[in-house]
Design an enzyme around this catalytic site. Structure first.
Site, PDB file in Angstrom:
ATOM      1  N   HIS A 291       1.905   2.003  -3.513  1.00  0.00           N
ATOM      2  CA  HIS A 291       0.844   2.695  -4.262  1.00  0.00           C
ATOM      3  C   HIS A 291       0.871   4.192  -3.946  1.00  0.00           C
ATOM      4  O   HIS A 291       0.860   5.031  -4.850  1.00  0.00           O
ATOM      5  CB  HIS A 291      -0.532   2.155  -3.866  1.00  0.00           C
ATOM      6  CG  HIS A 291      -0.882   0.838  -4.471  1.00  0.00           C
ATOM      7  ND1 HIS A 291      -0.639   0.523  -5.789  1.00  0.00           N
ATOM      8  CD2 HIS A 291      -1.485  -0.257  -3.936  1.00  0.00           C
ATOM      9  CE1 HIS A 291      -1.063  -0.700  -6.041  1.00  0.00           C
ATOM     10  NE2 HIS A 291      -1.581  -1.201  -4.926  1.00  0.00           N
TER      11      HIS A 291
ATOM     12  N   GLU B 121       0.819  -1.218   0.000  1.00  0.00           N
ATOM     13  CA  GLU B 121       0.000   0.000   0.000  1.00  0.00           C
ATOM     14  C   GLU B 121       0.852   1.267   0.000  1.00  0.00           C
ATOM     15  O   GLU B 121       0.496   2.254  -0.659  1.00  0.00           O
ATOM     16  CB  GLU B 121      -0.943  -0.013   1.204  1.00  0.00           C
ATOM     17  CG  GLU B 121      -1.992  -1.108   1.147  1.00  0.00           C
ATOM     18  CD  GLU B 121      -2.806  -1.070  -0.132  1.00  0.00           C
ATOM     19  OE1 GLU B 121      -3.193   0.035  -0.570  1.00  0.00           O
ATOM     20  OE2 GLU B 121      -3.039  -2.140  -0.713  1.00  0.00           O
TER      21      GLU B 121
END
Length: 230
Positions: A37, A34
């Site tokens: 990202h 994450e």
């Protein structure tokens, strides 16, 4: 015997340590995925993830309870999607595709680094005492488990079904009208993904891909895959 002593006496220490290892490995893979990202989007001009506190090592900011449960039971899963505003990218579709790819790529890099570390640990084992040897084996198992789980997370997220990362990459090659139409129905399409996971229809192809990817990592790092079943 007091209740708490009886409780710990009956407790299966190995099972507890295995559970701790699985949870720790899952959280590490999720955080790396994450944050990758968010960092990719941030570098491309969209600071939404930073503003929402998603560029964080705090696992609570990234966990999707159901996705974590699937990861612990099936070896693949997902996390809470990083907020991204495509309007902040110079090229929205390309920006979304790069941001999406950053997650799986980070998992593949993590898996490679973990297998390099596993090879180093294998070549330099700690065997001074039984306790140290047991700790060493536990840490080696954790490192390998992180590699396997990270590969699983990366490969699973490349499946081109919303909301997985592969769909963002695939959609970037579509005409604008088709692209935004699919995004509008993303929530409905992802029900198909949940059905595939629930009925185990993805197990065989994912196991095949993960096994071959692990064998490849073992070959290039020199770690004896036979020790871990690859």
């Amino acid at each position: 015997m007091p209740y708490w002593q009886d409780f710990f006496h009956q407790l299966d220490l190995k099972a507890v340590l295995d559970l701790i290892s699985q949870v720790a490995a899952a959280l590490i893979c999720i955080i790396i995925h994450e944050c990758a990202h968010g960092l990719a989007a941030d570098r491309l001009g969209d600071h939404t993830a930073r503003e929402h506190g998603r560029l964080s090592w705090n696992p609570l900011r990234h966990i999707d309870p159901f996705g974590l449960l699937v990861m612990l039971t099936a070896g693949v899963g997902w996390a809470k999607p990083v907020p991204v505003d495509a309007r902040n990218f110079r090229n929205p579709k390309r920006g979304m595709a790069i941001t999406a790819l950053a997650g799986p790529i980070s998992n593949f890099i993590l898996a490679f680094l973990m297998m390099v570390l596993a090879r180093i640990m294998y070549d330099h084992p700690m065997v001074q005492t039984t306790l140290i040897w047991n700790i060493f084996l536990y840490l080696l198992n954790l490192v390998v488990h992180i590699a396997v789980l990270s590969l699983g997370l990366g490969i699973f997220n490349l499946i081109p079904i919303p909301p997985l990362d592969g769909s963002k990459v695939l959609f970037s090659f579509l005409p604008d009208k088709a692209y935004f139409t699919l995004l509008r129905y993303e929530r409905y399409i992802m029900l198909a993904l949940f059905a595939l996971v629930f009925f185990g229809l993805l197990d065989a192809p994912l196991d095949f891909c993960i096994s071959h990817a692990m064998r490849f990592l073992c070959d290039i790092t020199g770690f004896p895959g036979v020790l871990i079943g690859f």
